[in-house]
Design a protein around this motif. Structure first.
Motif, PDB file in Angstrom:
ATOM      1  N   TYR A  79      10.084 -51.379 -10.728  1.00 37.59           N
ATOM      2  CA  TYR A  79       8.908 -51.619  -9.888  1.00 37.59           C
ATOM      3  C   TYR A  79       7.924 -50.469 -10.057  1.00 37.59           C
ATOM      4  O   TYR A  79       8.311 -49.365 -10.411  1.00 37.59           O
ATOM      5  CB  TYR A  79       9.310 -51.673  -8.420  1.00 37.59           C
ATOM      6  N   VAL A  81       6.262 -47.961  -8.102  1.00 34.17           N
ATOM      7  CA  VAL A  81       6.401 -47.380  -6.762  1.00 34.17           C
ATOM      8  C   VAL A  81       5.376 -46.268  -6.595  1.00 34.17           C
ATOM      9  O   VAL A  81       5.240 -45.404  -7.461  1.00 34.17           O
ATOM     10  CB  VAL A  81       7.843 -46.855  -6.534  1.00 34.17           C
ATOM     11  N   PHE A  98       5.651 -42.656  -8.178  1.00 35.63           N
ATOM     12  CA  PHE A  98       6.851 -42.032  -7.605  1.00 35.63           C
ATOM     13  C   PHE A  98       7.547 -41.151  -8.647  1.00 35.63           C
ATOM     14  O   PHE A  98       7.633 -41.525  -9.812  1.00 35.63           O
ATOM     15  CB  PHE A  98       7.815 -43.119  -7.113  1.00 35.63           C
ATOM     16  N   SER A 122       4.038 -41.572   2.485  1.00 37.16           N
ATOM     17  CA  SER A 122       4.602 -42.917   2.255  1.00 37.16           C
ATOM     18  C   SER A 122       5.087 -43.090   0.822  1.00 37.16           C
ATOM     19  O   SER A 122       4.542 -42.494  -0.114  1.00 37.16           O
ATOM     20  CB  SER A 122       3.578 -43.995   2.594  1.00 37.16           C
ATOM     21  N   ILE A 123       6.129 -43.909   0.699  1.00 37.23           N
ATOM     22  CA  ILE A 123       6.642 -44.313  -0.621  1.00 37.23           C
ATOM     23  C   ILE A 123       6.883 -45.814  -0.505  1.00 37.23           C
ATOM     24  O   ILE A 123       7.605 -46.263   0.390  1.00 37.23           O
ATOM     25  CB  ILE A 123       7.964 -43.594  -0.972  1.00 37.23           C
ATOM     26  N   TYR A 124       6.254 -46.580  -1.348  1.00 36.80           N
ATOM     27  CA  TYR A 124       6.424 -48.046  -1.249  1.00 36.80           C
ATOM     28  C   TYR A 124       6.120 -48.704  -2.581  1.00 36.80           C
ATOM     29  O   TYR A 124       5.560 -48.090  -3.480  1.00 36.80           O
ATOM     30  CB  TYR A 124       5.520 -48.627  -0.157  1.00 36.80           C
ATOM     31  N   ARG A 125       6.535 -49.964  -2.663  1.00 35.87           N
ATOM     32  CA  ARG A 125       6.164 -50.774  -3.822  1.00 35.87           C
ATOM     33  C   ARG A 125       5.334 -51.944  -3.318  1.00 35.87           C
ATOM     34  O   ARG A 125       5.541 -52.437  -2.197  1.00 35.87           O
ATOM     35  CB  ARG A 125       7.396 -51.289  -4.567  1.00 35.87           C
ATOM     36  N   VAL A 127       4.194 -55.814  -3.839  1.00 36.40           N
ATOM     37  CA  VAL A 127       4.651 -57.056  -4.476  1.00 36.40           C
ATOM     38  C   VAL A 127       3.518 -58.053  -4.434  1.00 36.40           C
ATOM     39  O   VAL A 127       2.950 -58.307  -3.372  1.00 36.40           O
ATOM     40  CB  VAL A 127       5.884 -57.629  -3.725  1.00 36.40           C
TER      41      VAL A 127
ATOM     42  N   ARG B 195      18.957 -49.604  -8.669  1.00 34.29           N
ATOM     43  CA  ARG B 195      17.821 -48.876  -9.231  1.00 34.29           C
ATOM     44  C   ARG B 195      17.204 -47.934  -8.185  1.00 34.29           C
ATOM     45  O   ARG B 195      16.938 -46.775  -8.451  1.00 34.29           O
ATOM     46  CB  ARG B 195      16.783 -49.886  -9.727  1.00 34.29           C
ATOM     47  N   GLN B 201      14.949 -43.745  -3.770  1.00 35.12           N
ATOM     48  CA  GLN B 201      13.742 -44.278  -3.119  1.00 35.12           C
ATOM     49  C   GLN B 201      14.099 -44.898  -1.763  1.00 35.12           C
ATOM     50  O   GLN B 201      15.206 -45.423  -1.613  1.00 35.12           O
ATOM     51  CB  GLN B 201      13.124 -45.364  -4.006  1.00 35.12           C
ATOM     52  N   PRO B 202      13.153 -44.870  -0.800  1.00 31.40           N
ATOM     53  CA  PRO B 202      13.446 -45.504   0.486  1.00 31.40           C
ATOM     54  C   PRO B 202      13.652 -47.013   0.300  1.00 31.40           C
ATOM     55  O   PRO B 202      12.950 -47.628  -0.508  1.00 31.40           O
ATOM     56  CB  PRO B 202      12.184 -45.245   1.324  1.00 31.40           C
ATOM     57  N   THR B 334      13.733 -51.136  -3.142  1.00 31.12           N
ATOM     58  CA  THR B 334      12.687 -50.182  -2.755  1.00 31.12           C
ATOM     59  C   THR B 334      11.758 -50.779  -1.692  1.00 31.12           C
ATOM     60  O   THR B 334      11.336 -51.926  -1.811  1.00 31.12           O
ATOM     61  CB  THR B 334      11.869 -49.786  -4.005  1.00 31.12           C
ATOM     62  N   MET B 335      11.443 -49.993  -0.693  1.00 26.62           N
ATOM     63  CA  MET B 335      10.665 -50.478   0.450  1.00 26.62           C
ATOM     64  C   MET B 335       9.325 -51.076   0.036  1.00 26.62           C
ATOM     65  O   MET B 335       8.572 -50.452  -0.706  1.00 26.62           O
ATOM     66  CB  MET B 335      10.441 -49.338   1.441  1.00 26.62           C
ATOM     67  N   ARG B 336       9.060 -52.285   0.529  1.00 25.71           N
ATOM     68  CA  ARG B 336       7.785 -52.934   0.229  1.00 25.71           C
ATOM     69  C   ARG B 336       6.697 -52.398   1.142  1.00 25.71           C
ATOM     70  O   ARG B 336       6.985 -51.919   2.232  1.00 25.71           O
ATOM     71  CB  ARG B 336       7.906 -54.450   0.449  1.00 25.71           C
ATOM     72  N   LYS B 337       5.449 -52.532   0.709  1.00 24.07           N
ATOM     73  CA  LYS B 337       4.330 -52.012   1.502  1.00 24.07           C
ATOM     74  C   LYS B 337       4.259 -52.691   2.874  1.00 24.07           C
ATOM     75  O   LYS B 337       4.001 -52.045   3.878  1.00 24.07           O
ATOM     76  CB  LYS B 337       3.012 -52.213   0.740  1.00 24.07           C
ATOM     77  N   PHE B 340       6.672 -51.026   5.063  1.00 23.73           N
ATOM     78  CA  PHE B 340       6.201 -49.687   5.418  1.00 23.73           C
ATOM     79  C   PHE B 340       5.128 -49.792   6.507  1.00 23.73           C
ATOM     80  O   PHE B 340       5.161 -49.055   7.498  1.00 23.73           O
ATOM     81  CB  PHE B 340       5.651 -48.970   4.177  1.00 23.73           C
TER      82      PHE B 340
END
Lengths: 140, 377
Positions: A79, A81, A98, A122-125, A127, B195, B201-202, B334-337, B340
């Motif tokens: 992803y 990130v 990231f 913040s850390i996010y992906r 989609v 992964r 990763q959070p 991995t945490m989605r936006k 978050f």
């Protein structure tokens, strides 16, 4: 280097039985079309058999296309990130990719604007949902 | 003379006055009889082929999971010898639950087994990865747990597939085929989790911990229970005891134990306990939707949930829950936006609940539940 980027993707195996059945169906439908054409040459138009046999050809061709070997999707996707870094004093904010070792609320140096403390906020992906336009789509 | 209108349809489609017509007629009849007598068997074969395809995918996922676990341990832990044989042994690990024939004290016994399991896993990781620090060790434990889950799922599906094939029981095969889409979804979630765990990763499950971390950021912390930290935070004129698992390593801690200790320390003088956790969304619900409710929002085997229920009932303290809706695939990846962003909504909801249900000067407990990987405090 962690083996995350190397995706082992062998081709999908095609079920033999299904393949034989589809090919038999294709041969039969071609024969039926031939029959219908012969009948037409002899002066009788059999519309039902023409429609049925052409539909069978279309269906079997579609199934053959569908059976083409596709790669197996295993998951383990990479992803994109994002890590957002923020200053605890001013409104300075920056986003980067990231990096290993990043975590939320980690202090990452001082602010280039006000020399305040920079921390990861913040850390996010993200989609992107694929929206399929379907004739049968409902509003539920 | 037979009129044109009364002629059978089959004759029109397949005329009987030529050889091809006869052959086609015979083929159709043969097909009819084959399907009449062997229809179920053919259907079973097709189902078995479908299961075989999924099983192949599961095997590849399992192998890749093992490969990732080995390479991560080699990279982070810098072991002196090859960790592969030890990892292979670890992937065959079995947990035996407590006996439920006599349910008295089952929670205590279950907790003991969970504690022993956790200790054993950490010991194994320590031996496999001697160079790893505490955070990395927690993350590596999570990596190995995900690889273990993939192996166990693969092996049980393979068991039922082989059993169905051996006995040719359509009921075994059918049940397996029916649950397979859900099993595959779960396995994909574990594959993606691997992964995220590898990189620290959070993950979606950590949204509860993230909410607590947002509230306690910049405040003094102290350890209140195993792997759980607590901060005293003034919110809307009330004192909030905010707890979460100690990050940023992959950790869930013992939040139930922490809530029990706070309530006992304060002699039950707590007006409200609020628990925030990720919850599985129903199909059609939006990811990151925030819902409110009552009761103890703690997942897992139930030990921590039991502790909170027990102590809250003892002191008659109301328990509220805030849930962030997620798909099963989002929980461990991995945490989605959206998730978050939902943490900020949850913080506002907490403030709203505190304003409505408590008075100024009261004390409340706010517990952020979930895996705190990639989330500090």
């Amino acid at each position: 280097m962690i083996i995350l980027s190397v995706e082992v993707v062998p081709p999908k195996r095609i079920p033999i039985l299904l393949m034989i059945l589809v090919f038999i169906m294709l041969v039969l439908s071609v024969a039926a079309v031939y029959q219908a054409i012969e009948a037409y040459r002899n002066g009788s138009l059999d519309l039902a058999s023409i429609i049925l046999s052409i539909s069978a050809i279309v269906l079997s061709s579609y199934m053959i296309i569908q059976m083409r070997s596709k790669p197996i999707k295993l998951g383990f996707e990479m992803y994109d990130v994002s890590t957002t870094i923020q200053c605890d004093r001013c409104n300075y904010e920056t986003t980067r990719k990231f990096e290993r070792g990043d975590y939320i609320f980690k202090e990452v140096g001082s602010c280039p604007k006000c020399k305040g403390n920079l921390f990861i906020s913040s850390i996010y992906r993200e989609v992107k949902e694929k929206k399929r336009k379907s004739f049968f789509a409902s509003s539920i | 003379m037979v009129s044109e209108a009364s002629r059978p349809i089959a004759q029109g489609l397949l005329p009987e006055d030529n050889v091809i017509g006869w052959i086609l007629q015979l083929i159709w009849i043969a097909f009819f009889f084959i399907f009449m007598f062997y229809g179920q068997r053919i259907q079973m074969r097709i189902m078995l082929k479908e299961i075989e395809g999924s099983l192949l995918r599961l095997k590849l996922m399992r192998d890749k999971g093992r490969e990732i676990a080995i390479s991560t341990i080699k990279e982070i832990g810098k072991p002196k010898e090859d960790p592969a044989p030890r990892i292979d042994r670890f992937l065959e690990h079995v947990d035996i639950g407590p006996v439920s024939l006599d349910p008295v004290g089952i929670i205590r016994r279950l907790e003991h087994i969970i504690d022993v399991r956790e200790l054993r896993f950490k010991d194994e990781v320590r031996i496999m990865a001697p160079e790893a620090d505490e955070t990395q060790m927690n993350n590596l434990t999570n990596v190995l747990e995900a690889a273990l889950a993939l192996n166990q799922i693969y092996k049980s599906i393979r068991h039922y597939y082989l059993m169905g094939k051996k006995t040719l029981s359509i009921y075994i095969i059918m049940q397996l085929q029916m649950i397979l889409p859900l099993v595959m979804k779960e396995c994909e979630a574990f594959a993606n989790a691997l992964r995220a765990f590898t990189l620290g990763q959070p993950i979606g499950d950590g949204v509860g911990a993230l909410v607590a971390a947002k509230l306690m950021h910049g405040r003094k912390k102290r350890r209140i229970a195993k792997d759980i930290v607590m901060s005293e935070v003034p919110i809307e004129g009330r004192t909030a005891y905010v707890i979460k698992a100690e990050g940023p390593g992959g950790n869930v801690g013992k939040p139930g134990e922490a809530v029990r200790r706070i309530l006992e320390e304060k002699n039950g003088k707590i007006s409200l306990v609020i628990l925030i956790d990720a919850a599985q969304k129903l199909e059609g619900e939006r990811v990151g939707e925030v819902a409110e409710g009552i009761g103890v929002a703690i997942g897992g085997p139930g030990v921590e949930k039991y502790k909170v229920e027990e102590i809250a009932a003892k002191y008659k303290v109301p328990v509220s829950a805030i849930l962030v809706k997620e798909d099963i695939g989002d929980v461990v990846s991995t945490m989605r936006k959206e998730i978050f962003d939902a943490a900020e909504v949850a913080v506002e909801r907490i403030k709203g609940i505190i304003r409505e249900k408590t008075r100024e000067g009261d004390a409340v407990i706010i517990a952020g539940i979930g895996n705190t990987m990639g989330i500090g405090q």
